[in-house]
Design a protein around this motif. Structure first.
Motif, PDB file in Angstrom:
ATOM      1  N   ILE A  25       0.847  -1.194   0.000  1.00  0.00           N
ATOM      2  CA  ILE A  25       0.000   0.000   0.000  1.00  0.00           C
ATOM      3  C   ILE A  25       0.882   1.244   0.000  1.00  0.00           C
ATOM      4  CG2 ILE A  25      -1.807   1.284   1.191  1.00  0.00           C
ATOM      5  CD1 ILE A  25      -2.669  -1.312   2.520  1.00  0.00           C
ATOM      6  N   LEU A  26       0.642   2.121  -0.967  1.00  0.00           N
ATOM      7  CA  LEU A  26       1.375   3.383  -1.060  1.00  0.00           C
ATOM      8  C   LEU A  26       0.415   4.551  -0.829  1.00  0.00           C
ATOM      9  CD1 LEU A  26       3.936   5.009  -1.725  1.00  0.00           C
ATOM     10  CD2 LEU A  26       3.331   4.829  -4.150  1.00  0.00           C
ATOM     11  N   PRO A  27       0.416   5.151   0.373  1.00  0.00           N
ATOM     12  CA  PRO A  27      -0.438   6.319   0.621  1.00  0.00           C
ATOM     13  C   PRO A  27       0.118   7.550  -0.109  1.00  0.00           C
ATOM     14  CG  PRO A  27       0.215   5.232   2.685  1.00  0.00           C
ATOM     15  CD  PRO A  27       1.109   4.718   1.591  1.00  0.00           C
ATOM     16  N   VAL A  28      -0.775   8.312  -0.712  1.00  0.00           N
ATOM     17  CA  VAL A  28      -0.397   9.531  -1.423  1.00  0.00           C
ATOM     18  C   VAL A  28      -1.359  10.637  -1.005  1.00  0.00           C
ATOM     19  CG1 VAL A  28       0.093  10.581  -3.663  1.00  0.00           C
ATOM     20  CG2 VAL A  28       0.299   8.104  -3.394  1.00  0.00           C
ATOM     21  N   GLY A  29      -0.831  11.829  -0.760  1.00  0.00           N
ATOM     22  CA  GLY A  29      -1.706  12.924  -0.342  1.00  0.00           C
ATOM     23  C   GLY A  29      -1.226  14.261  -0.835  1.00  0.00           C
ATOM     24  N   SER A  30      -1.279  15.247   0.031  1.00  0.00           N
ATOM     25  CA  SER A  30      -0.856  16.599  -0.330  1.00  0.00           C
ATOM     26  C   SER A  30      -0.582  17.389   0.938  1.00  0.00           C
ATOM     27  CB  SER A  30      -1.933  17.315  -1.161  1.00  0.00           C
ATOM     28  OG  SER A  30      -3.082  17.560  -0.364  1.00  0.00           O
ATOM     29  N   VAL A  31       0.119  18.474   0.756  1.00  0.00           N
ATOM     30  CA  VAL A  31       0.290  19.467   1.820  1.00  0.00           C
ATOM     31  C   VAL A  31      -0.432  20.712   1.339  1.00  0.00           C
ATOM     32  CG1 VAL A  31       1.928  20.866   3.124  1.00  0.00           C
ATOM     33  CG2 VAL A  31       2.496  18.493   2.565  1.00  0.00           C
ATOM     34  N   GLU A  32      -1.594  20.979   1.908  1.00  0.00           N
ATOM     35  CA  GLU A  32      -2.413  22.077   1.399  1.00  0.00           C
ATOM     36  C   GLU A  32      -3.383  22.575   2.463  1.00  0.00           C
ATOM     37  OE1 GLU A  32      -4.947  20.808  -1.789  1.00  0.00           O
ATOM     38  OE2 GLU A  32      -6.171  19.572  -0.479  1.00  0.00           O
ATOM     39  N   ALA A  33      -3.930  23.748   2.219  1.00  0.00           N
ATOM     40  CA  ALA A  33      -4.886  24.358   3.139  1.00  0.00           C
ATOM     41  C   ALA A  33      -6.135  23.501   3.283  1.00  0.00           C
ATOM     42  CB  ALA A  33      -5.266  25.753   2.650  1.00  0.00           C
TER      43      ALA A  33
END
Length: 242
Positions: A25-33
């Motif tokens: 499993i490869l979690p992917v996200g973001s750094v954002e408001a």
């Protein structure tokens, strides 16, 4: 419960366990408001926690999955109007994730789950997965967008969904309550018939960095969402549902 982390293993330890796992499993996200009330890392905190729960549920069934270190940065054009958002170009994300997927495939993993926590990543991740599928025909990449693919189940718990809304806020209250400021948890739903793309469009579409009313969020709702989503993903990995 002992959770295996690849970054904590030596290469011989990794080599010994990799053939025992049914999926990676490869979690992917973001750094954002995420409004004024949620942390910038919400889109990583959520899928990483879901991945940990999936690992637990799969292990309870006598199988093993391996959770990879998350990819923190994502494509976030609209929310880049707000301080703290780190926007990565879609082609950069596609190439970077594609390289990681290709390396996982080369290691011998046949089932790879891209567990995505951010809407702006969907198209780049799809393209990255297609690139790898062309190179490794025996590899299956499952692109799972947790808030979208299980929308009906989530709406059985929450009255609405939206960026930094009731569902995301509830999940964050369940996993990292110390990072949630419910005194600032207020907002509204903004609807548009068509997508308009222009600089700083996020100020219109995501006023104050959100698009929903998060005021009804609770940790209890978040726990229910986490359990529903993680159980569904575990069943998909193990072939217990389509």
């Amino acid at each position: 419960m002992i959770i295996v982390r690849i970054e904590e293993l030596s290469w011989p330890e990794f080599d010994r366990i990799k053939d025992k796992v049914v999926a990676v499993i490869l979690p992917v996200g973001s750094v954002e408001a995420h409004g004024r009330h949620l942390p910038l890392g919400t889109d990583v905190f959520a899928p990483l926690k879901i991945a940990e729960l999936v690992e637990q549920k799969v292990r309870e069934r006598g199988k093993e999955v391996l959770v990879m270190p998350p990819i923190w940065y994502g494509h976030s054009f609209a929310l880049n109007a707000y301080p703290g958002t780190i926007n990565v170009r879609p082609e950069s994300l596609r190439m970077y994730v594609g390289d990681v997927l290709a390396e996982l495939a080369a290691e011998g993993f046949k089932k790879i789950v891209l567990l995505n926590g951010h809407g702006g990543n969907v198209y780049p991740l799809t393209e990255a997965a297609e690139d790898v599928a062309e190179l490794y025909p025996d590899v299956e990449v499952y692109l799972i967008n947790w808030w979208l693919d299980f929308r009906e189940d989530i709406l059985s718990v929450c009255s609405g969904q939206g960026h930094a809304g009731e569902d995301e806020t509830s999940v964050m209250l369940a996993i990292r309550p110390e990072l949630v400021n419910m005194r600032e948890a207020r907002g509204r739903r903004v609807k548009r018939k068509i997508r308009v793309i222009k600089k700083d469009i996020g100020k219109e579409v995501f006023p104050d960095g959100l698009n929903d009313d998060p005021s009804s969020a609770t940790a209890e709702k978040g726990e229910r969402i986490l359990q529903i989503v993680s159980e569904s993903i575990a069943r998909i990995i193990l072939g217990e549902e389509g």
